[in-house]
Write an enzyme that holds these catalytic residues in place. Structure first.
Site, mmCIF file in Angstrom:
data_model
loop_
_atom_site.group_PDB
_atom_site.id
_atom_site.type_symbol
_atom_site.label_atom_id
_atom_site.label_comp_id
_atom_site.label_asym_id
_atom_site.label_seq_id
_atom_site.Cartn_x
_atom_site.Cartn_y
_atom_site.Cartn_z
ATOM 1 N N ASN C 128 63.786 29.207 21.655
ATOM 2 C CA ASN C 128 64.960 28.736 22.405
ATOM 3 C C ASN C 128 64.722 28.839 23.906
ATOM 4 O OD1 ASN C 128 66.455 28.017 20.205
ATOM 5 N ND2 ASN C 128 67.709 29.881 20.166
ATOM 6 N N TYR D 52 73.849 37.762 25.995
ATOM 7 C CA TYR D 52 73.527 36.780 24.952
ATOM 8 C C TYR D 52 72.648 35.684 25.528
ATOM 9 C CZ TYR D 52 77.156 38.865 22.079
ATOM 10 O OH TYR D 52 77.907 39.741 21.330
ATOM 11 N N GLU D 53 71.850 35.056 24.661
ATOM 12 C CA GLU D 53 70.867 34.089 25.165
ATOM 13 C C GLU D 53 71.500 32.865 25.809
ATOM 14 O OE1 GLU D 53 68.462 32.027 22.082
ATOM 15 O OE2 GLU D 53 69.644 33.177 20.666
ATOM 16 N N PHE D 54 72.739 32.555 25.459
ATOM 17 C CA PHE D 54 73.387 31.389 26.085
ATOM 18 C C PHE D 54 73.990 31.741 27.434
ATOM 19 C CE2 PHE D 54 76.228 33.423 23.100
ATOM 20 C CZ PHE D 54 77.296 33.725 23.915
ATOM 21 N N GLY D 55 73.929 33.022 27.821
ATOM 22 C CA GLY D 55 74.248 33.364 29.190
ATOM 23 C C GLY D 55 75.445 34.265 29.446
#
Lengths: 265, 323, 323, 265
Positions: C128, D52-55
């Site tokens: 990702n 979290y990886e989405f920010g």
């Protein structure tokens, strides 16, 4: 003499403004280019999109223009987006910016700019200038670059003492591409206090395209250290129009801080 | 991917693992109150010989009060990242604080040029864009980032960039080295006591500067609650864990402006310009605005005054979007 | 800077100058009305064989209605950037639209795995993070970006990354190739008719995706005036000149949610999950939600219904920060 | 038998939660780690900062936990900052993230993870899994990684079929550093449905640190394809406490969608 009706700065600004097309994305440098962009937007280029290195996109600067302002609210007013330097230079690198407008200290026959230093030895400069600022990025990434510079002999040199921002380099075909610079980019026009120059498609040398009404070609070209090519039919450049001067003096810079005052004022 | 050309300018690259080790042990994870006086923040976090970076501009949202405090404390042998700055190089150089400058833009006035001509200040050539890109590299924890800028210029020759053959396209491309300043100075509109900070309006690189810097000192127009921060997470420009010190400094950008709060002081800039070409005059300027006042608060009280403060606030009529 | 290792996964790198030439001639600089039906946007800008990218997630602010339209128009041989996606790889693959996938995350259910096992779908391994970094490289107009991720894994072996010796630190570092999708699909909360767009809340990479993509189609919950855009320039996520088509698609993320507007449809996801392991069931799912309806509007009217729409809106009780 | 009082998932979640320190920056993976993070925040780690990886940074997730949610409002509630993937992984690469918490499909004796495929031939996988997602970044960049995995023989293999995310590689000293991976990073703990493992400082092999109360070491280690080292004094791991179960079942997952149901329910 005609000059007394307007200042050199006013003519440079008007020339520069006239060269800014409507409906284009235009990278605006500090100082005179800011004034020129506002003038162009007030006249023929209302849909031109100004972008600045600190990240404002599509702002509609408030007038009167406040000296020194660049990232301030008056200059960023009603922008379409507020980004940052890495984002806006990335978009320029992507090929999104049509025109860059820059002031300059010294320029050579191939449109290379020096804003770093004078002298033969970098380690012992005779005169040190501010350096690139964002000029190197603009000259590298914008499809076309428009340079605004006062027409003085010492500023038009055969070869720049220091190559700060890339023009056509040594003028050989494909010189920019060989170096890894983006294809089909480079200096497009040089608007001065006396004349307008372009660049020869083949030799990449500076070409005189026009002179201010009332001046002769000789009066202009003698003010350069190198011999510019001269277009067969040199255009006569119209002095600032009453409308241009009205907007500059009444709307944009009533204090005459940037445009200056004429002998008559 | 051979190195085709290497700039000969002075620069250093932090070992990414040493940087990580520093970030692990020196950056507090807990939310602790970091509010302290400017004098303490500079005493703690700015050392002689440090590399100091600045965001955003001398005219707009610049940490001017922190720069004055550094001069007041007479730090020495600093190396300054002059990206989009105009007065600071001159003030720091004439204040005897500087060993060298990454240029950027070497502003403003002839004094700073003279300092370089006479070899009193070293310079490494970059550009506003590549100097800012180096902060992004530092912020990403990688030793370099690629760019097509700088190529074919003397600017590159006297920079720290390297030209390599890109292994994907076989074309020449420039790699600029990461910079991880010892100290980053960022003025913000609002923050909480832990350092969760908001900058309004466009800016050069507040987040990249805070991420890349080993120590980040922020000065702020206003201190707000963490509850307010949590209600608008999208407005947070810099998260607390990147911040080492929070200095409450209303009007901290003067003579520059803070968007939507107060306009810049044009008269002051004209006074600076008048001094910027003459060492005596600049010494007098520094005496008046830096050495003869003990703090930013005293600067405001004795050198700016309520009348001017109110006038500059009144001039800030454009507030759209600055919140 | 020798190449120490090169991934053997399938990938292409756009020539940065060809990309620039495309951006120069194909991206409109004038602010022109770009609002068009989803069918026209997909017909115009999504071609067989295209590389298609997606932002942000199947569950949140994803361009689900655009993906359904691509399947409805039976595009073929697409290559899909599966970064932070969960249903889309399966839907596109079972819809017969896909040749390959950049993984990312290969979701969701066993069907998509079966398609790879049987060699019907090619994959190139990424992560990702590195797939998103490749979009940043594409957005910056550089052919690669460096990262310390991927190193020492089989993921790298089957990716398109190259390991080189960093010329600054002499350490191994991975370079991931830029990706410039033929089409980027981004769902936004608000935009004007020209494409100046706002995404609220955290997101994977809306701006990088729009910048890197040769064509960007945005679907939007709401169309607002440009005057409103200009009053809050800091809220603009994507400027108009990166956008090729604006599709008005309220509830366009369903079965996912749009933060602050409506919650995701958990029942629908359970229905999807029940079908995600069985080709017949998935064919029935696609028939029900894609092929048997002519448009997103008909999907909402016939397959979701007013009652469900109101319920999902009602569930969106958290609005803090989503404006 | 004691197991019937709680589910395997509940024990895995509780173990995982207990290992999350307060006041640290913790990278949270999808699924069980999200539940564990919420539980830890409710109990002993209120000041732990979830990223979290989405920010999203420092959010305080709302309960009940909604299945599938990750980037949605309930999970991003009251965050300190909303950024994006490139920014948050950059901060991890900078060394700002103390702990990463990940689920996994297959793990080997050196803590290498496989979430990509089963089989000897990559081009003809016997079974294809989702791949890295953000796991490779988390295992590469976080100072410590905590892996949550169901304790099944097929999941604990001598060597992973595909090395998706890096553990201690071949276990040789400095293997990660030689490859260019960040210094002093790697898997730290493996929390399973039956036991807790660490890694030997020298051989980098998996070490059994504790077993669930009521289970013997043999019952546990027989469920692995490789021979794990066994700590001299193997700790007895407390089953989920009533308080933990109350929060899990009443506050976080009343629908039992993730934690599952016991034989008794």
């Amino acid at each position: 003499m005609i000059q007394s009706d307007f200042t050199e700065s006013e003519f440079m600004i008007c020339q520069c403004a006239r060269l800014i097309e409507d409906g284009k994305i235009v990278f605006i440098g500090y100082g005179l280019p800011q004034i020129a962009a506002i003038l162009a937007q007030r006249l023929h280029a209302p849909r031109m999109v100004q972008v600045y290195e600190f990240g404002a996109v599509g702002s509609l600067p408030e007038t009167p223009f406040v000296r020194f302002t660049m990232g301030g609210p008056r200059n960023c007013y009603r922008a379409l987006a507020w980004t940052n330097m890495n984002t806006i230079f990335a978009q320029a690198q992507l090929g999104m910016v049509d025109l860059g407008v820059l002031g300059a200290t010294q320029i050579d026959q191939f449109g290379n700019l020096n804003s770093t230093m004078l002298g033969a030895d970098y380690t012992h400069p005779e005169k040190r200038f501010p350096g690139s600022g964002g000029a190197n990025e603009v000259m590298t990434q914008c499809w076309r670059t428009l340079i605004v510079i006062r027409h003085e002999r010492r500023r038009f040199v055969k070869q720049v003492d220091f190559l700060t921002s890339p023009g056509y380099l040594d003028g050989t075909p494909g010189a920019r591409e060989r170096a890894g610079l983006p294809r089909d980019t480079g200096p497009w026009r040089v608007a001065t206090s006396k004349a307008l120059y372009g660049f020869d498609d083949h030799t990449r040398q500076m070409v005189l395209l026009g002179v201010l009404r009332g001046l002769s070609v000789d009066e202009v070209v003698k003010e350069m250290e190198f011999t510019a090519l001269v277009k067969e039919k040199v255009e006569e450049l119209e002095p600032p129009t009453p409308e241009e001067l009205h907007i500059l003096r009444e709307e944009i810079d009533p204090a005459r801080a940037i445009i200056g005052k004429t002998a008559r004022d | 991917m051979d190195v085709l050309q290497a700039g000969i300018g002075e620069f250093t690259v932090e070992d990414p693992d040493d940087l990580r080790a520093f970030m692990r042990t020196e950056k507090r994870r807990e939310m602790v109150d970091k509010v302290m006086p400017e004098a303490e923040a500079v005493r703690r976090y700015v050392k002689d010989g440090d590399y100091v970076s600045f965001d955003f501009s001398s005219f707009t949202r610049g940490p001017a009060s922190l720069v004055r405090e550094i001069i007041r404390q007479r730090r020495q042998n600093l190396w300054f990242a002059a990206k989009f700055t105009l007065m600071e190089s001159t003030l720091l150089a004439e204040g005897g604080c500087l060993r060298g400058i990454d240029v950027g833009f070497l502003g403003l006035g002839s004094l700073i040029g003279k300092a370089v001509e006479e070899g009193r200040i070293k310079v490494t050539e970059w550009t506003n864009g590549t100097l800012t890109l180096r902060h992004l590299a530092g912020a990403m924890g990688v030793p370099f980032l690629p760019t097509r800028n700088l190529l074919a210029t003397d600017t590159l020759t006297y920079s720290g960039a390297k030209v390599v053959q890109d292994p994907f396209t076989r074309r020449p491309i420039a790699l600029v080295s990461a910079v991880n300043p010892d100290v980053g100075l960022v003025h913000v509109h609002q923050c909480d006591i832990y350092g969760n900070a908001r900058c309004f309006g466009p800016g050069v690189s507040p987040l990249e500067t805070a991420m890349a810097s080993k120590r980040t000192i922020i000065s702020t127009e206003q201190i707000i609650t963490t509850d307010d921060i949590r209600k608008e997470p999208a407005k947070t420009t810099i998260p607390y864990y990147l911040v080492d010190a929070v200095v409450y400094a209303p009007f901290g950008c003067l003579p520059g402006g803070a968007q939507g709060v107060y306009e810049m002081d044009t008269e002051h800039f004209l006074e600076y310009m008048a001094a910027s070409g003459d060492a005596q005059k600049m010494a007098a300027y520094l005496g008046k605005y830096v050495y003869s006042v003990a703090s930013h608060e005293e600067f405001l009280a004795k050198r700016v005054g309520v009348e001017k403060l109110l006038d500059l606030k009144r001039q800030a009529t454009i507030t759209e979007g600055y919140h």
